[in-house]
Design an enzyme around this catalytic site. Structure first.
Site, mmCIF file in Angstrom:
data_model
loop_
_atom_site.group_PDB
_atom_site.id
_atom_site.type_symbol
_atom_site.label_atom_id
_atom_site.label_comp_id
_atom_site.label_asym_id
_atom_site.label_seq_id
_atom_site.Cartn_x
_atom_site.Cartn_y
_atom_site.Cartn_z
ATOM 1 N N CYS A 120 45.613 40.168 33.510
ATOM 2 C CA CYS A 120 44.215 40.538 33.725
ATOM 3 C C CYS A 120 44.032 41.943 33.168
ATOM 4 O O CYS A 120 45.004 42.668 32.984
ATOM 5 C CB CYS A 120 43.855 40.514 35.204
ATOM 6 S SG CYS A 120 42.069 40.645 35.484
ATOM 7 N N CYS A 122 41.835 44.270 34.641
ATOM 8 C CA CYS A 122 41.193 45.222 35.568
ATOM 9 C C CYS A 122 42.075 46.418 35.928
ATOM 10 O O CYS A 122 41.569 47.493 36.220
ATOM 11 C CB CYS A 122 40.688 44.529 36.822
ATOM 12 S SG CYS A 122 41.972 43.766 37.801
ATOM 13 N N LYS A 195 39.082 31.249 41.587
ATOM 14 C CA LYS A 195 39.191 32.586 42.173
ATOM 15 C C LYS A 195 37.791 33.051 42.538
ATOM 16 O O LYS A 195 36.910 33.154 41.675
ATOM 17 C CB LYS A 195 39.831 33.535 41.160
ATOM 18 C CG LYS A 195 39.933 34.956 41.684
ATOM 19 C CD LYS A 195 40.665 35.847 40.705
ATOM 20 C CE LYS A 195 40.726 37.264 41.218
ATOM 21 N NZ LYS A 195 41.401 38.150 40.271
ATOM 22 N N ARG A 205 42.812 46.386 45.647
ATOM 23 C CA ARG A 205 42.225 47.301 44.657
ATOM 24 C C ARG A 205 42.669 48.726 44.903
ATOM 25 O O ARG A 205 42.743 49.518 43.970
ATOM 26 C CB ARG A 205 40.712 47.132 44.617
ATOM 27 C CG ARG A 205 40.350 45.750 44.072
ATOM 28 C CD ARG A 205 38.859 45.469 44.036
ATOM 29 N NE ARG A 205 38.634 44.066 43.664
ATOM 30 C CZ ARG A 205 37.456 43.458 43.719
ATOM 31 N NH1 ARG A 205 36.399 44.137 44.137
ATOM 32 N NH2 ARG A 205 37.340 42.205 43.368
ATOM 33 N N ARG A 217 32.258 41.678 40.685
ATOM 34 C CA ARG A 217 32.846 40.704 39.768
ATOM 35 C C ARG A 217 32.121 39.346 39.826
ATOM 36 O O ARG A 217 32.676 38.323 39.427
ATOM 37 C CB ARG A 217 34.322 40.510 40.100
ATOM 38 C CG ARG A 217 35.173 41.771 40.107
ATOM 39 C CD ARG A 217 36.618 41.449 39.763
ATOM 40 N NE ARG A 217 37.579 42.449 40.167
ATOM 41 C CZ ARG A 217 37.749 43.646 39.587
ATOM 42 N NH1 ARG A 217 36.955 44.019 38.590
ATOM 43 N NH2 ARG A 217 38.688 44.467 40.010
ATOM 44 N N LYS A 248 42.107 30.991 45.407
ATOM 45 C CA LYS A 248 42.253 32.351 45.924
ATOM 46 C C LYS A 248 40.904 32.887 46.372
ATOM 47 O O LYS A 248 39.943 32.751 45.619
ATOM 48 C CB LYS A 248 42.811 33.223 44.801
ATOM 49 C CG LYS A 248 42.920 34.682 45.143
ATOM 50 C CD LYS A 248 43.327 35.475 43.929
ATOM 51 C CE LYS A 248 43.216 36.937 44.273
ATOM 52 N NZ LYS A 248 43.369 37.789 43.151
ATOM 53 N N SER A 274 45.213 40.265 49.935
ATOM 54 C CA SER A 274 45.436 41.545 50.605
ATOM 55 C C SER A 274 44.608 41.730 51.874
ATOM 56 O O SER A 274 45.111 42.212 52.889
ATOM 57 C CB SER A 274 45.161 42.679 49.620
ATOM 58 O OG SER A 274 43.839 42.600 49.119
HETATM 59 C C1 PBG Z 1 43.144 40.996 39.351
HETATM 60 C C2 PBG Z 1 43.560 40.505 40.660
HETATM 61 C C3 PBG Z 1 42.994 40.748 41.926
HETATM 62 C C4 PBG Z 1 43.853 40.179 42.861
HETATM 63 C C5 PBG Z 1 44.877 39.556 42.149
HETATM 64 N N1 PBG Z 1 44.653 39.752 40.798
HETATM 65 C C6 PBG Z 1 41.839 41.550 42.373
HETATM 66 C C7 PBG Z 1 40.499 41.379 41.884
HETATM 67 O O1 PBG Z 1 40.104 40.351 41.330
HETATM 68 O O2 PBG Z 1 39.781 42.365 42.042
HETATM 69 C C8 PBG Z 1 43.666 40.253 44.345
HETATM 70 C C9 PBG Z 1 44.873 40.063 45.156
HETATM 71 C C10 PBG Z 1 44.760 40.483 46.567
HETATM 72 O O3 PBG Z 1 43.694 40.843 47.091
HETATM 73 O O4 PBG Z 1 45.803 40.442 47.220
HETATM 74 N N2 PBG Z 1 42.045 40.448 38.784
#
Ligand code: PBG
Length: 322
Positions: A120, A122, A195, A205, A217, A248, A274
């Site tokens: 990714c 980000c 997702k 984050r 997002r 997710k 998380s």
């Molecule tokens: C990256 C990504 C994210 C997570 C995994 N890959 C965060 C997001 O989309 O902002 C989140 C994982 C978590 O919250 O444990 N795109």
């Protein structure tokens, strides 16, 4: 059969029969531990909102990996925190980038540890969005180009599996074709297919330093209200060459996991994210819940819903009990 011919409590009486008829199992094989790797040396920064998790420099990551492997962890998922960020996330395509170095170091010391690379942008863009911004929004097709390059670079570094988490349309097909062209015929792709645009990613984050600097997002991640759309996402990813599809977050989306499992003949992963982890930790710290029992119940529920694989920050604590 009616009561009293049927008494469901008969098989609940003994621990032996309860175990005999247990429908869902939680095993070491199904758990994946997420890890955050950062630049520098000898760094082990605790992530405040993810108690027990750290930003680790490569040297520390290797030590940590050994500790995890010693406990029985088989597989880790890597996220990188680079020294420099840019507009497009191209810093992630550096053969000497943070995750590439981490993969090489882990595989050198622990060839048997299965290393999954998240793909990714980000964590690598200055604005914290998952792709290249054009006219105030993430541009799909130019972002896919960067994701393809990032994936190839991670494959070349020795990743065992690639896991795109960006939610751009068409990226699984583009990455699959590029992997085939470059001879990575057996590289598994675990797609973050469904997702959701979720508030449960907050602590991640902080850990990955990847919060978007403007907006959210919602123009690329899914609306939490939608389930049928998740099935369309999954169908497309399977068609494009995904080997595993992911839902997710996990807990507020058990129905989606279940629906995906029942509609497709492909392994399903779920990300126990998380925010889900942080809520358990916060309540446990207050003495309000029995953490061990809750964690087992949560992970078992995700399996019961249909997940073959669970990515969870609880992995490192529960694994030695499995
Ligand atoms: C990256 C990504 C994210 C997570 C995994 N890959 C965060 C997001 O989309 O902002 C989140 C994982 C978590 O919250 O444990 N795109």
């Amino acid at each position: 059969m009616k009561f009293p011919d049927t008494r469901l409590r008969r098989l609940r009486k003994s621990g032996v029969t309860r175990a005999m008829v247990r429908e869902t199992s939680l095993t070491r094989d199904c758990l994946v531990m997420p890890l955050f790797v950062t630049h520098g040396k000898n760094i082990r920064n605790p992530v405040e909102s993810l108690p027990g998790n750290y930003q680790l420099s490569v040297d520390q990551l290797v030590e940590y990996g050994k500790m995890l492997a010693g406990k029985g962890v088989r597989s880790v998922l890597l996220f990188g925190i680079p020294e420099q960020k840019d507009e497009t996330g191209d810093v992630a395509c550096d053969p000497d980038g943070i995750v590439q170095r981490a993969i090489r170091a882990l595989k050198k010391e622990m060839p048997d540890l299965f290393v999954i690379a998240d793909v990714c942008n980000c964590e690598y863009t200055l604005h914290g969005h998952c792709g290249t911004i054009v006219d105030g929004d993430v541009d799909n097709d130019s972002t896919v180009d960067t994701l393809v390059r990032q994936s190839l670079c991670l494959a070349e570094a020795g990743a065992d599996m690639i896991a795109p988490s960006d939610m751009m349309d068409g990226r699984i097909g583009a990455i699959r074709q590029a992997l085939e062209r470059k001879g990575f015929h057996n590289m598994p792709l675990m797609s973050y297919s469904a997702k959701y645009s979720s508030a449960f990613y907050g602590p991640f984050r902080e850990a990955a330093q990847s919060a978007p600097s403007f907006g959210d997002r919602a123009t690329y991640q899914m609306d939490p209200a939608n389930k049928k759309e998740a099935l369309r996402e999954v169908a497309l990813d399977i068609d494009e060459g995904a080997d595993i599809v992911m839902v997710k977050p996990a807990l507020s989306y058990l129905d989606v996991i279940s629906e995906v499992k029942n509609n497709f003949n492909i392994p399903v992963a779920a990300y126990n994210v998380s925010g889900e982890f942080a809520m358990v930790k916060a309540a446990a710290r207050n003495g309000w819940i029995d953490e061990k029992r809750i964690v087992r119940e949560i992970l078992t529920s995700i399996r019961r819903a249909g997940a073959d694989i669970i990515i969870s920050y609880h992995t490192q604590e529960i694994i030695s009990e499995l």
